[in-house]
Design a protein around this motif. Structure first.
Motif, PDB file in Angstrom:
ATOM      1  N   GLU A 286       4.862   5.235  -6.982  1.00 16.35           N
ATOM      2  CA  GLU A 286       6.322   5.108  -7.028  1.00 16.35           C
ATOM      3  C   GLU A 286       6.812   4.037  -6.054  1.00 16.35           C
ATOM      4  O   GLU A 286       7.768   3.318  -6.331  1.00 16.35           O
ATOM      5  N   PHE A 287       6.162   3.933  -4.897  1.00 12.17           N
ATOM      6  CA  PHE A 287       6.542   2.952  -3.887  1.00 12.17           C
ATOM      7  C   PHE A 287       6.140   1.537  -4.301  1.00 12.17           C
ATOM      8  O   PHE A 287       6.906   0.592  -4.131  1.00 12.17           O
ATOM      9  N   THR A 288       4.959   1.389  -4.856  1.00 12.43           N
ATOM     10  CA  THR A 288       4.457   0.044  -5.179  1.00 12.43           C
ATOM     11  C   THR A 288       5.069  -0.538  -6.451  1.00 12.43           C
ATOM     12  O   THR A 288       5.097  -1.754  -6.609  1.00 12.43           O
ATOM     13  N   THR A 289       5.576   0.300  -7.335  1.00 10.59           N
ATOM     14  CA  THR A 289       6.080  -0.184  -8.628  1.00 10.59           C
ATOM     15  C   THR A 289       7.167  -1.244  -8.491  1.00 10.59           C
ATOM     16  O   THR A 289       7.123  -2.276  -9.163  1.00 10.59           O
ATOM     17  N   GLY A 290       8.132  -1.020  -7.630  1.00 10.21           N
ATOM     18  CA  GLY A 290       9.216  -2.001  -7.460  1.00 10.21           C
ATOM     19  C   GLY A 290       8.692  -3.352  -6.982  1.00 10.21           C
ATOM     20  O   GLY A 290       9.146  -4.401  -7.446  1.00 10.21           O
TER      21      GLY A 290
ATOM     22  N   VAL B 269       1.433  -7.146   4.810  1.00 12.70           N
ATOM     23  CA  VAL B 269       1.167  -5.846   4.200  1.00 12.70           C
ATOM     24  C   VAL B 269       2.434  -5.013   4.340  1.00 12.70           C
ATOM     25  O   VAL B 269       2.976  -4.880   5.432  1.00 12.70           O
ATOM     26  N   VAL B 270       2.895  -4.453   3.237  1.00 12.21           N
ATOM     27  CA  VAL B 270       4.092  -3.617   3.229  1.00 12.21           C
ATOM     28  C   VAL B 270       3.661  -2.179   2.972  1.00 12.21           C
ATOM     29  O   VAL B 270       2.886  -1.911   2.052  1.00 12.21           O
ATOM     30  N   MET B 271       4.162  -1.273   3.821  1.00 10.61           N
ATOM     31  CA  MET B 271       3.892   0.154   3.673  1.00 10.61           C
ATOM     32  C   MET B 271       5.177   0.937   3.905  1.00 10.61           C
ATOM     33  O   MET B 271       6.088   0.437   4.558  1.00 10.61           O
ATOM     34  N   HIS B 272       5.214   2.160   3.418  1.00  9.92           N
ATOM     35  CA  HIS B 272       6.320   3.063   3.736  1.00  9.92           C
ATOM     36  C   HIS B 272       6.042   3.649   5.109  1.00  9.92           C
ATOM     37  O   HIS B 272       4.907   4.029   5.414  1.00  9.92           O
ATOM     38  N   ASP B 273       7.054   3.716   5.961  1.00  9.07           N
ATOM     39  CA  ASP B 273       6.817   4.184   7.328  1.00  9.07           C
ATOM     40  C   ASP B 273       6.347   5.637   7.384  1.00  9.07           C
ATOM     41  O   ASP B 273       5.624   6.019   8.303  1.00  9.07           O
ATOM     42  N   ASP B 274       6.685   6.452   6.405  1.00  7.11           N
ATOM     43  CA  ASP B 274       6.206   7.842   6.377  1.00  7.11           C
ATOM     44  C   ASP B 274       4.696   7.927   6.194  1.00  7.11           C
ATOM     45  O   ASP B 274       4.069   8.910   6.582  1.00  7.11           O
ATOM     46  N   ASP B 275       4.096   6.899   5.595  1.00  9.16           N
ATOM     47  CA  ASP B 275       2.651   6.910   5.351  1.00  9.16           C
ATOM     48  C   ASP B 275       1.836   6.726   6.623  1.00  9.16           C
ATOM     49  O   ASP B 275       0.644   7.048   6.649  1.00  9.16           O
ATOM     50  N   LEU B 276       2.451   6.237   7.686  1.00  7.81           N
ATOM     51  CA  LEU B 276       1.711   6.040   8.937  1.00  7.81           C
ATOM     52  C   LEU B 276       1.140   7.350   9.470  1.00  7.81           C
ATOM     53  O   LEU B 276       0.080   7.359  10.091  1.00  7.81           O
ATOM     54  N   GLU B 277       1.807   8.463   9.208  1.00  3.73           N
ATOM     55  CA  GLU B 277       1.328   9.752   9.708  1.00  3.73           C
ATOM     56  C   GLU B 277       0.028  10.194   9.038  1.00  3.73           C
ATOM     57  O   GLU B 277      -0.675  11.053   9.560  1.00  3.73           O
TER      58      GLU B 277
ATOM     59  N   VAL C 130       0.375  -9.398   9.112  1.00  3.84           N
ATOM     60  CA  VAL C 130       1.397  -8.586   9.760  1.00  3.84           C
ATOM     61  C   VAL C 130       1.698  -7.411   8.833  1.00  3.84           C
ATOM     62  O   VAL C 130       1.721  -7.553   7.613  1.00  3.84           O
ATOM     63  N   VAL C 131       1.864  -6.238   9.420  1.00  4.17           N
ATOM     64  CA  VAL C 131       2.168  -5.038   8.647  1.00  4.17           C
ATOM     65  C   VAL C 131       3.634  -4.693   8.864  1.00  4.17           C
ATOM     66  O   VAL C 131       4.080  -4.518   9.993  1.00  4.17           O
ATOM     67  N   VAL C 132       4.372  -4.613   7.766  1.00  2.00           N
ATOM     68  CA  VAL C 132       5.789  -4.289   7.803  1.00  2.00           C
ATOM     69  C   VAL C 132       5.963  -2.929   7.156  1.00  2.00           C
ATOM     70  O   VAL C 132       5.522  -2.714   6.029  1.00  2.00           O
TER      71      VAL C 132
ATOM     72  N   VAL D  84       0.851  -1.184   0.000  1.00  5.95           N
ATOM     73  CA  VAL D  84       0.000   0.000   0.000  1.00  5.95           C
ATOM     74  C   VAL D  84       0.887   1.234   0.000  1.00  5.95           C
ATOM     75  O   VAL D  84       1.805   1.343   0.820  1.00  5.95           O
ATOM     76  N   GLY D  85       0.624   2.139  -0.932  1.00  2.00           N
ATOM     77  CA  GLY D  85       1.397   3.375  -0.960  1.00  2.00           C
ATOM     78  C   GLY D  85       1.302   4.074  -2.287  1.00  2.00           C
ATOM     79  O   GLY D  85       0.450   3.760  -3.121  1.00  2.00           O
TER      80      GLY D  85
END
Length: 109
Positions: free
Chosen positions: A12-16, A53-61, A78-80, A8-9
């Motif tokens: 640009e984040f999900t493309t890789g 679930v993988v997210m960028h940590d900046d998105d938590l805000e 689990v969310v990483v 989730v993001g």
């Protein structure tokens, strides 16, 4: 039943991850995170076919308090979070929460 990884993001984040073969993703452009990120994360967390679930940590805000609390305490899936603010200690805590033991614990016998 085998479970899959979801990302989730921002596009640009999900493309890789998509290029690496992850099929379950939610693209939320940066300018829409305030309004759409909660729904995207909730959809993925409620999907029984998702185990990680993988997210960028900046998105938590951008998450509301309730969704953020759910993300931080979720065991299945689990969310990483990865990114600029995640250090070794954060990853260690995430692994411990996911499997229930501290793999990096050094026995001092």
């Amino acid at each position: 039943m085998s479970q899959e990884i979801a990302v989730v993001g921002s596009p640009e984040f999900t493309t890789g991850f998509r290029l690496a073969g992850v099929r379950r993703f939610e693209n939320v452009p940066d300018d829409e995170k305030e309004s759409d990120l909660d729904d995207a994360v909730t959809d993925v967390l409620e999907d029984d076919g998702v185990g990680i679930v993988v997210m960028h940590d900046d998105d938590l805000e951008f998450l509301s308090r309730n969704v953020r609390q759910t993300v931080e305490t979720s065991v299945e899936p689990v969310v990483v979070t990865i990114g600029s603010g995640t250090g070794g200690g954060g990853l260690r805590d995430q692994i411990k929460r996911a499997i229930g033991i501290d793999l990096m614990d050094e026995d001092e016998q």
